[in-house]
Design an enzyme around this catalytic site. Structure first.
Site, PDB file in Angstrom:
ATOM      1  N   GLY A 283       0.830  -1.208   0.000  1.00  0.00           N
ATOM      2  CA  GLY A 283       0.000   0.000   0.000  1.00  0.00           C
ATOM      3  C   GLY A 283       0.857   1.247   0.000  1.00  0.00           C
ATOM      4  O   GLY A 283       1.871   1.304   0.682  1.00  0.00           O
TER       5      GLY A 283
ATOM      6  N   THR B  37       5.314   1.520   6.088  1.00  0.00           N
ATOM      7  CA  THR B  37       3.948   1.063   6.348  1.00  0.00           C
ATOM      8  C   THR B  37       3.225   2.024   7.272  1.00  0.00           C
ATOM      9  O   THR B  37       3.759   2.422   8.299  1.00  0.00           O
ATOM     10  CB  THR B  37       3.874  -0.353   6.965  1.00  0.00           C
ATOM     11  OG1 THR B  37       2.572  -0.531   7.530  1.00  0.00           O
ATOM     12  CG2 THR B  37       4.885  -0.553   8.069  1.00  0.00           C
TER      13      THR B  37
ATOM     14  N   ASP C  68       0.820   1.211   8.978  1.00  0.00           N
ATOM     15  CA  ASP C  68       0.387   0.427  10.143  1.00  0.00           C
ATOM     16  C   ASP C  68       1.399   0.458  11.283  1.00  0.00           C
ATOM     17  O   ASP C  68       1.075   0.101  12.405  1.00  0.00           O
ATOM     18  CB  ASP C  68       0.150  -1.031   9.736  1.00  0.00           C
ATOM     19  CG  ASP C  68      -1.009  -1.158   8.776  1.00  0.00           C
ATOM     20  OD1 ASP C  68      -1.911  -0.301   8.840  1.00  0.00           O
ATOM     21  OD2 ASP C  68      -1.014  -2.099   7.954  1.00  0.00           O
TER      22      ASP C  68
ATOM     23  N   TYR D 209      -9.380   5.280   2.073  1.00  0.00           N
ATOM     24  CA  TYR D 209      -8.127   5.562   1.380  1.00  0.00           C
ATOM     25  C   TYR D 209      -7.603   6.972   1.619  1.00  0.00           C
ATOM     26  O   TYR D 209      -6.445   7.256   1.348  1.00  0.00           O
ATOM     27  CB  TYR D 209      -8.279   5.261  -0.106  1.00  0.00           C
ATOM     28  CG  TYR D 209      -8.394   3.780  -0.316  1.00  0.00           C
ATOM     29  CD1 TYR D 209      -7.248   2.993  -0.417  1.00  0.00           C
ATOM     30  CD2 TYR D 209      -9.621   3.139  -0.292  1.00  0.00           C
ATOM     31  CE1 TYR D 209      -7.331   1.622  -0.524  1.00  0.00           C
ATOM     32  CE2 TYR D 209      -9.721   1.763  -0.402  1.00  0.00           C
ATOM     33  CZ  TYR D 209      -8.573   1.012  -0.518  1.00  0.00           C
ATOM     34  OH  TYR D 209      -8.650  -0.354  -0.608  1.00  0.00           O
ATOM     35  N   LEU D 210      -8.475   7.864   2.107  1.00  0.00           N
ATOM     36  CA  LEU D 210      -8.025   9.244   2.316  1.00  0.00           C
ATOM     37  C   LEU D 210      -6.828   9.297   3.256  1.00  0.00           C
ATOM     38  O   LEU D 210      -5.932  10.116   3.094  1.00  0.00           O
ATOM     39  CB  LEU D 210      -9.159  10.103   2.895  1.00  0.00           C
ATOM     40  CG  LEU D 210     -10.453  10.196   2.079  1.00  0.00           C
ATOM     41  CD1 LEU D 210     -11.366  11.258   2.669  1.00  0.00           C
ATOM     42  CD2 LEU D 210     -10.181  10.497   0.627  1.00  0.00           C
ATOM     43  N   GLN D 211      -6.796   8.406   4.259  1.00  0.00           N
ATOM     44  CA  GLN D 211      -5.792   8.510   5.320  1.00  0.00           C
ATOM     45  C   GLN D 211      -4.384   8.099   4.897  1.00  0.00           C
ATOM     46  O   GLN D 211      -3.427   8.412   5.596  1.00  0.00           O
ATOM     47  CB  GLN D 211      -6.225   7.699   6.547  1.00  0.00           C
ATOM     48  CG  GLN D 211      -6.299   6.198   6.317  1.00  0.00           C
ATOM     49  CD  GLN D 211      -7.200   5.489   7.300  1.00  0.00           C
ATOM     50  OE1 GLN D 211      -7.042   5.613   8.506  1.00  0.00           O
ATOM     51  NE2 GLN D 211      -8.158   4.711   6.792  1.00  0.00           N
ATOM     52  N   ARG D 212      -4.223   7.430   3.781  1.00  0.00           N
ATOM     53  CA  ARG D 212      -2.871   6.976   3.476  1.00  0.00           C
ATOM     54  C   ARG D 212      -2.161   7.729   2.362  1.00  0.00           C
ATOM     55  O   ARG D 212      -0.946   7.571   2.195  1.00  0.00           O
ATOM     56  CB  ARG D 212      -2.847   5.472   3.197  1.00  0.00           C
ATOM     57  CG  ARG D 212      -3.377   5.058   1.853  1.00  0.00           C
ATOM     58  CD  ARG D 212      -3.262   3.545   1.727  1.00  0.00           C
ATOM     59  NE  ARG D 212      -3.586   3.109   0.389  1.00  0.00           N
ATOM     60  CZ  ARG D 212      -3.770   1.856   0.055  1.00  0.00           C
ATOM     61  NH1 ARG D 212      -3.659   0.916   0.964  1.00  0.00           N
ATOM     62  NH2 ARG D 212      -4.062   1.518  -1.175  1.00  0.00           N
TER      63      ARG D 212
ATOM     64  N   GLU E  43     -10.372  -0.906  12.207  1.00  0.00           N
ATOM     65  CA  GLU E  43     -11.130  -1.807  11.323  1.00  0.00           C
ATOM     66  C   GLU E  43     -10.944  -3.268  11.722  1.00  0.00           C
ATOM     67  O   GLU E  43     -11.771  -4.114  11.425  1.00  0.00           O
ATOM     68  CB  GLU E  43     -10.703  -1.611   9.865  1.00  0.00           C
ATOM     69  CG  GLU E  43      -9.219  -1.893   9.632  1.00  0.00           C
ATOM     70  CD  GLU E  43      -8.781  -1.792   8.178  1.00  0.00           C
ATOM     71  OE1 GLU E  43      -9.623  -1.641   7.285  1.00  0.00           O
ATOM     72  OE2 GLU E  43      -7.559  -1.858   7.929  1.00  0.00           O
TER      73      GLU E  43
ATOM     74  N   ASN F 165       6.628  -5.956   5.772  1.00  0.00           N
ATOM     75  CA  ASN F 165       7.319  -7.195   6.137  1.00  0.00           C
ATOM     76  C   ASN F 165       7.315  -8.245   5.014  1.00  0.00           C
ATOM     77  O   ASN F 165       8.241  -9.035   4.908  1.00  0.00           O
ATOM     78  CB  ASN F 165       6.782  -7.775   7.455  1.00  0.00           C
ATOM     79  CG  ASN F 165       5.261  -7.820   7.495  1.00  0.00           C
ATOM     80  OD1 ASN F 165       4.613  -7.693   6.445  1.00  0.00           O
ATOM     81  ND2 ASN F 165       4.699  -7.992   8.668  1.00  0.00           N
TER      82      ASN F 165
END
Lengths: 403, 403
Positions: free
Chosen positions: B14, B137, B139, B295-298, B238, B109
């Site tokens: 991503g 990432t 995350d 998707y806005l957040q990334r 999520e 990873n």
């Protein structure tokens, strides 16, 4: 003779990123007039008025007010109350009891109507009173106005968001559907196009509530774009509906239930989820995603149009000037006077109240699936600076392995 | 002896708002070494490698590369391909055919594991080769690393978004639920708390995948906050799931279907919609809203952490230095060396590959419904500047009407 007394400021309807600019503009400008004794703020709009929930904004520091001007959403709180005649009479009685002589209400066409009715009560009662409506709405749907404060910043968010999701979609191709606010007017959804730079940038398709939405045309539109670009980014207004004025979310739910022959297993029921599901079921594309922009688009901090910010401030200041200096009632309206400059006028309240402005035909392409250059010329100055997206231009390397 | 030859850079997984900083850092730093003949970029990650889709980044202007560094999402394109051993052998064969001596792969990873396997093939074949994994990432779930490039900017978006929706919720009170990315690690959802300023600012509740989610506890948590503040803003990851590791969206769907006794009419099926519906059905609160940040957040342009931007650039530059200068393989890792400063190390690939880091217990409160100050101390330096939200402090006006 100068009308001496108190000012009351209130904020109504959905918040915007710059609605506090208008509030602070009205408060600070009012405080400059010697005939103004006190400046009150109503907590939660008209609801605060009928409950006498007032704070004394004369005692706010100028510095703190300036900080608040830069903070999104309504600092005085808002309300969804839609006053009828009786409610407006209550408002008038409270204003009279507090000897409020100037009332500034920041909001959309419903708020303009409230101001109109309250003002009529004051005239009937021979109560010396000036009432001004200050425009605000991210939907950009107020009559008379060239555009409305709040729109530019929300439009900037939407344009910027689509730049991001389009770049995302370019790196991991597929179909992306973004659902934008606007039940009746498509101005905000149309803003998704404003940061397009390269000819194949998304959004490739834009659907607005001003045009009838057909699922079949939608599918063939998406298919054509997929064939051309190998990917497709779509901007959809939440208000799109079919030929019978039925919202597309409802139409789709019915169709999917029928398709499933009773085996209903909905993984997502919002308009975006349903459209994504429909595309996935009918076209051979594996990656279909959707987002509903929701509340992020109307009060995201710091993503603010500088033009919108200035104008929101000025409509607040002009309200105070029109009422206190010129002794007049009405709605402050924005008029484009150049490319790009604006003038502010005072318009009779009944001309702005209640009704809604739509996207003119000139702004929508013939197929009804995108916007025109006329829209770009109209909207581009309103959003201020936009992100600059760059692309690699390096030449391809010759393959050395023959597969 | 200096290993002479070509460099290949690729981007996987991503996209993030700063992944191009790492790419540009690796490219420009590589171009400074005289033993580097050419710098290639692979289009769409490993997929581009096995298809020999390379571009010659040596021919990009430095200026354009700098513009691209400031553009979100993967400029080289990405891929969701997860290479197995056979796929990695294909990669190695292409690299060898093109006489590529240095391979820099930016990703999570999985990407680290790909680099590890490809590198093993090179060693087995006695092919002189250096391979480096560059971390990325949103995350923030890579082992060994204090944190990962991409996280700070996504965290800034989430923190800023919650400032906005909290102000929105304050002006029109009710329950708001925001769903944030992160299936297994709660770092990004936890970032929703970073711009809190006043004691009653939201989010008032934060639910992370690291803790079991109970619908009953959730309801009583929301009820308690509503009683205290008259409103409630919730951040939900999520990835939340129940005691049996079943995603809450699934649990809720089952429960709602059962409640409805066959009369199913779902108006929204995403996690946020379902939670909102559940709250509305079980608590007496009229206004319940939810958004899925999606998707806005990334890859939102311009909402970027300055710290994240610098570090993303440096991990790319360090990759080139470790490989070309020090003749070493591994994964570039970020280590906190002060408050706040970092060092970059080279870590064996197998230590970063495949596995996932979770939020430590220290970062989650006892009830499992919020974060601790330890998390704030950890995360605050990573997001750079945050919005400043101001509030009115004016005194209340005495009521004059006795109702």
């Amino acid at each position: 003779m100068k009308l001496e007394g108190k000012v009351l400021v209130a904020q109504g309807g959905g918040p915007t990123a710059v609605i506090n600019q208008s509030m602070v503009g009205a408060v600070l400008e009012s405080r400059k007039f010697s005939q103004i004794s006190l400046v009150y703020g109503a907590i939660n709009g008209v609801n605060g008025i009928i409950n006498e929930n007032f704070i004394d904004l004369t005692q706010e520091t100028t510095h703190n007010l300036e900080q608040i001007a830069g903070t999104p959403s309504s600092a005085l709180g808002s309300t969804r109350d839609k006053p009828d005649e009786k409610y407006c009479l209550e408002i008038f009685k409270v204003l009279q009891a507090h000897e409020i002589r100037y009332f500034f209400y920041i909001g959309g066409n419903d708020s303009a109507d409230t101001v109109r009715i309250v003002n009529a009560y004051a005239e009937k009662s021979d109560y010396d009173f000036r009432a001004i409506h200050i425009p605000k709405t991210i939907d950009n749907d107020l009559l008379v106005n060239d555009h409305t404060p709040g729109y530019g910043s929300a439009a900037k968010f939407v344009a910027q968001a689509f730049t991001g999701v389009d770049l995302d979609n370019r790196s991991l191709p597929g179909v992306y559907i973004g659902v934008v606010m606007g039940r009746h007017a498509g101005f905000l959804t149309a803003a998704s196009s404003l940061a397009k730079k390269y000819h194949d940038d998304g959004p490739h398709l834009i659907y607005l509530p001003e045009r009838t939405f057909s699922l079949d045309t939608f599918l063939s539109d998406v298919q054509a774009i997929l064939k051309k670009h190998g990917r497709c980014v779509v901007a959809v207004s939440e208000g799109i509906s079919d030929a019978n004025k039925v919202p597309i979310a409802t139409t789709l739910m019915d169709r999917i239930e029928k398709d499933a022959h009773g085996n209903i297993s909905l993984s997502g029921g919002g308009l975006g989820d349903l459209l994504a599901r429909y595309v996935k079921e009918h076209l051979s594309v594996s990656r279909v995603r959707s987002d509903t922009f929701g509340y992020l688009q109307r009060s995201f901090p710091l993503v603010v149009s500088s033009v919108d910010q200035s104008e929101a401030r000025e409509v607040g200041e002009k309200a105070a000037q029109f009422a206190i200096w010129y002794d007049a009632d009405g709605s402050v309206t924005i008029h484009r006077s150049g490319d790009y400059s604006v003038d502010y006028h005072l318009t009779p309240l009944e001309k702005v109240a209640r009704h809604t402005k739509h996207m003119p035909d000139l702004f929508i392409n013939e197929k009804g699936n995108h916007i025109t250059d006329d829209f770009k010329l109209y909207a581009r100055p309103l959003v201020g600076s936009l992100p600059y997206a760059a692309r690699l231009r390096a030449p391809t390397v010759k393959k050395v392995i023959t597969y």
